[in-house]
Motif scaffolding. Structure first.
Motif, mmCIF file in Angstrom:
data_model
loop_
_atom_site.group_PDB
_atom_site.id
_atom_site.type_symbol
_atom_site.label_atom_id
_atom_site.label_comp_id
_atom_site.label_asym_id
_atom_site.label_seq_id
_atom_site.Cartn_x
_atom_site.Cartn_y
_atom_site.Cartn_z
ATOM 1 N N LEU A 1 46.499 31.797 50.001
ATOM 2 C CA LEU A 1 46.083 33.175 49.747
ATOM 3 C C LEU A 1 47.323 34.047 49.648
ATOM 4 C CD1 LEU A 1 43.152 33.329 52.320
ATOM 5 C CD2 LEU A 1 42.943 33.256 49.832
ATOM 6 N N HIS B 1 30.402 28.657 52.550
ATOM 7 C CA HIS B 1 31.576 28.955 53.367
ATOM 8 C C HIS B 1 32.357 30.055 52.652
ATOM 9 C CE1 HIS B 1 35.072 28.489 55.943
ATOM 10 N NE2 HIS B 1 35.821 28.426 54.847
ATOM 11 N N VAL B 2 32.699 31.110 53.387
ATOM 12 C CA VAL B 2 33.390 32.255 52.779
ATOM 13 C C VAL B 2 34.812 32.362 53.307
ATOM 14 C CG1 VAL B 2 33.419 34.766 52.512
ATOM 15 C CG2 VAL B 2 31.238 33.534 52.433
ATOM 16 N N THR B 3 35.764 32.432 52.395
ATOM 17 C CA THR B 3 37.165 32.708 52.710
ATOM 18 C C THR B 3 37.498 34.087 52.155
ATOM 19 O OG1 THR B 3 37.790 30.377 52.590
ATOM 20 C CG2 THR B 3 39.560 31.999 52.347
ATOM 21 N N THR B 4 38.098 34.934 52.968
ATOM 22 C CA THR B 4 38.381 36.313 52.542
ATOM 23 C C THR B 4 39.838 36.494 52.160
ATOM 24 O OG1 THR B 4 36.646 37.142 54.015
ATOM 25 C CG2 THR B 4 38.248 38.735 53.199
ATOM 26 N N LEU C 1 35.464 32.490 47.552
ATOM 27 C CA LEU C 1 36.603 33.363 47.841
ATOM 28 C C LEU C 1 36.111 34.795 47.696
ATOM 29 C CD1 LEU C 1 39.608 33.902 48.410
ATOM 30 C CD2 LEU C 1 39.987 33.827 45.930
ATOM 31 N N GLU D 1 31.448 27.277 48.244
ATOM 32 C CA GLU D 1 32.700 27.725 48.850
ATOM 33 C C GLU D 1 33.174 28.956 48.080
ATOM 34 O OE1 GLU D 1 37.039 25.935 50.223
ATOM 35 O OE2 GLU D 1 35.527 24.619 49.337
ATOM 36 N N GLY E 1 44.341 26.230 48.441
ATOM 37 C CA GLY E 1 43.793 27.010 49.548
ATOM 38 C C GLY E 1 44.673 28.164 49.937
ATOM 39 N N TRP F 1 44.386 29.592 45.244
ATOM 40 C CA TRP F 1 43.372 29.293 46.260
ATOM 41 C C TRP F 1 42.570 28.055 45.872
ATOM 42 C CZ3 TRP F 1 37.930 29.660 45.531
ATOM 43 C CH2 TRP F 1 37.179 29.391 46.682
ATOM 44 N N LYS G 1 33.656 25.544 44.218
ATOM 45 C CA LYS G 1 34.269 26.821 44.549
ATOM 46 C C LYS G 1 33.885 27.914 43.554
ATOM 47 C CE LYS G 1 38.310 25.069 46.997
ATOM 48 N NZ LYS G 1 39.788 25.053 47.069
#
Length: 343
Positions: A341, A150-153, A118, A116, A339, A335, A2
């Protein structure tokens, strides 16, 4: 593995017309900033605006430029370094426009083995021309250059209770020793049509003074609602008198209706109504930039005093304040471990 990508607006490389012009070209040619067909944007931006604006903007940048460089870039890098001290995860910085791009930031993370990410748009509120364009650009770059990532916003955090606590604390500090008559929350302006375009229901947002108070899924992407919500939450946190607080919107372009009331009109109105001592806050930004340092801190004071005001105080953005850095570190840690947010 990450990692985190912080993304801010960006800046010209120097306060000269030569460097301001390509920066403005990239910024104004963004379809989420000037949401006109590309052929029309070309005419407006390259045929009209860029013929004169770079010289004017360069003069404005020269007024606020620091010895170390652009204030926004310097502050963003200071924030980056302090956030890195809060986490073991790799953290990089990207700019939506200009040097130090989103692609460079993702590449820095990629070289450290991150798959991964953020994505943290450094904007508290959702708007097409700020938050949304960062997310869209980052996902475009990721898909084209780093398909394994993989992108998490991170969502817009304008009403997060911890964020409001930090913001209210900074404002309280800025108000210390200032016997204010009024506190003006001045937000970045956007065209009214952007509000309607961002409305997923296509019918809720009427900008009529009522829709922002009526609960709707549209509020998740309504910049106007989110700005007024921020003002209300800070007002409650600091127990500010109702009659001493208001919100306004700055930085409009001629030709289209933008969100009202306009900040420069409010400077004049408040002064003429006898509000002699005015404090101004710019919560649409977490980092001081041209818009806060020149338009509000400098021009705003001049406009208010010329209209009859007596004392003017601009309260800085959160910048690299310790409480803000610690909060970002907390969000990253949550996060990374669960995980979760900010909500």
């Amino acid at each position: 593995m990450k990692g985190v990508l912080l993304v801010n607006l960006g800046s010209p490389d120097s306060p000269t017309p030569k460097d301001v012009k390509p920066y403005l070209d990239e910024f104004l040619m963004d379809e989420r900033v000037i949401d006109a067909p590309k052929w029309l944007r070309n005419i407006l931006v390259r045929g009209i605006i860029l013929q004169t604006r770079p010289k004017r903007s360069a003069k404005a940048y020269q007024k606020i430029w620091w010895e170390e460089g652009s204030p926004l870039i310097v502050i963003s890098n200071r924030f980056l370094e302090k956030v890195r001290e809060q986490t073991r995860l790799p953290v990089a910085l990207g700019m939506r426009y200009g040097s130090g791009s989103i692609e460079e930031g993702l590449n820095e993370l990629n070289e450290k083995g991150v798959d991964e990410v953020l994505l943290v748009p450094l904007y508290p509120h959702y708007a097409m021309s700020s938050y949304e364009t960062v997310v869209v650009k980052a996902l475009e770059v990721q898909a084209a250059k780093f398909p394994h990532m993989h992108v998490t916003t991170m969502p817009a955090f304008y009403s997060n209770k911890d964020y409001i606590r930090v913001l209210a604390g900074a404002i309280a500090e800025g108000l210390k020793g200032f016997d204010y008559d009024h506190v003006l929350f001045s937000y970045h302006g956007i065209p009214e049509r952007h509000i309607r375009k961002s409305d997923p229901t296509r019918f809720h947002c009427k900008i009529d003074g009522q829709c922002c108070q009526t609960n709707s899924v549209a509020h998740y992407t309504c910049y106007r609602h989110q700005c007024y919500d921020t003002t209300e939450l800070v007002k409650q946190a600091l127990d500010l008198p109702e009659d001493k607080v208001s919100s306004s919107f700055q930085s409009r372009l001629a030709g289209d209706p933008w969100l009202k009331p306009y900040t420069d009109y409010e400077f004049e109105r408040l002064a003429k109504e006898g509000k002699a001592r005015l404090a101004v806050i710019t919560p649409a930004f977490v980092s001081d930039c041209l818009e806060t340092l020149e338009e509000i801190a400098m021009e705003g004071e001049e406009e208010f005093l010329e209209a009859g005001g007596k004392e003017y105080r601009h309260i800085p953005c959160l910048n690299d304040r310790g409480e803000w850095v610690a909060l970002m570190g907390k969000w990253i840690g949550e996060w990374a471990s669960t995980g979760a947010l900010p909500a």
